[in-house]
Design a protein around this motif. Structure first.
Motif, PDB file in Angstrom:
ATOM      1  N   LEU A 259       0.824  -1.195   0.000  1.00 37.24           N
ATOM      2  CA  LEU A 259       0.000   0.000   0.000  1.00 37.24           C
ATOM      3  C   LEU A 259       0.874   1.268   0.000  1.00 37.24           C
ATOM      4  O   LEU A 259       0.564   2.243  -0.689  1.00 37.24           O
ATOM      5  N   GLN A 260       1.976   1.220   0.712  1.00 35.25           N
ATOM      6  CA  GLN A 260       2.896   2.358   0.740  1.00 35.25           C
ATOM      7  C   GLN A 260       3.501   2.609  -0.648  1.00 35.25           C
ATOM      8  O   GLN A 260       3.622   3.752  -1.092  1.00 35.25           O
ATOM      9  N   TYR A 261       3.883   1.508  -1.322  1.00 38.32           N
ATOM     10  CA  TYR A 261       4.438   1.650  -2.664  1.00 38.32           C
ATOM     11  C   TYR A 261       3.379   2.164  -3.649  1.00 38.32           C
ATOM     12  O   TYR A 261       3.675   2.965  -4.527  1.00 38.32           O
ATOM     13  N   LEU A 262       2.163   1.694  -3.482  1.00 35.64           N
ATOM     14  CA  LEU A 262       1.081   2.139  -4.341  1.00 35.64           C
ATOM     15  C   LEU A 262       0.846   3.643  -4.200  1.00 35.64           C
ATOM     16  O   LEU A 262       0.689   4.366  -5.189  1.00 35.64           O
ATOM     17  N   VAL A 263       0.861   4.122  -2.963  1.00 38.88           N
ATOM     18  CA  VAL A 263       0.677   5.545  -2.708  1.00 38.88           C
ATOM     19  C   VAL A 263       1.822   6.345  -3.331  1.00 38.88           C
ATOM     20  O   VAL A 263       1.604   7.417  -3.906  1.00 38.88           O
ATOM     21  N   LEU A 264       3.040   5.840  -3.247  1.00 42.59           N
ATOM     22  CA  LEU A 264       4.185   6.530  -3.844  1.00 42.59           C
ATOM     23  C   LEU A 264       4.109   6.575  -5.367  1.00 42.59           C
ATOM     24  O   LEU A 264       4.573   7.532  -5.992  1.00 42.59           O
ATOM     25  N   LEU A 265       3.534   5.540  -5.980  1.00 45.63           N
ATOM     26  CA  LEU A 265       3.445   5.501  -7.436  1.00 45.63           C
ATOM     27  C   LEU A 265       2.257   6.283  -7.992  1.00 45.63           C
ATOM     28  O   LEU A 265       2.272   6.684  -9.143  1.00 45.63           O
TER      29      LEU A 265
END
Length: 69
Positions: A4-10
């Motif tokens: 979820l953190q990576y998704l938010v960053l992308l």
């Protein structure tokens, strides 16, 4: 939850790419510049003409005032 953190960053860069593509940046920039330049030149010519007209009116009024004195 780490994904979820990576998704938010992308999401941010991806949204920027899609928004920029949707606005069509870079494709018609030169056409827009030349149109703005022509528009500016036209406005400048009109202003110069009006300026000359006002100068002539001021000159005429000045000569009328001098004759009246």
């Amino acid at each position: 939850m780490e994904w979820l953190q990576y998704l938010v960053l992308l999401i941010c860069p991806l949204m920027m790419i899609f928004c920029m593509k949707g606005h069509g940046h870079g494709h018609k920039h030169k056409d827009h510049e030349s149109h703005c330049s022509e528009d500016t030149n036209t406005k400048m010519s009109k202003l110069e003409f009006e300026n000359e007209k006002l100068r002539n009116e001021i000159e005429a009024l000045s000569s009328m005032v001098k004759k009246g004195s």
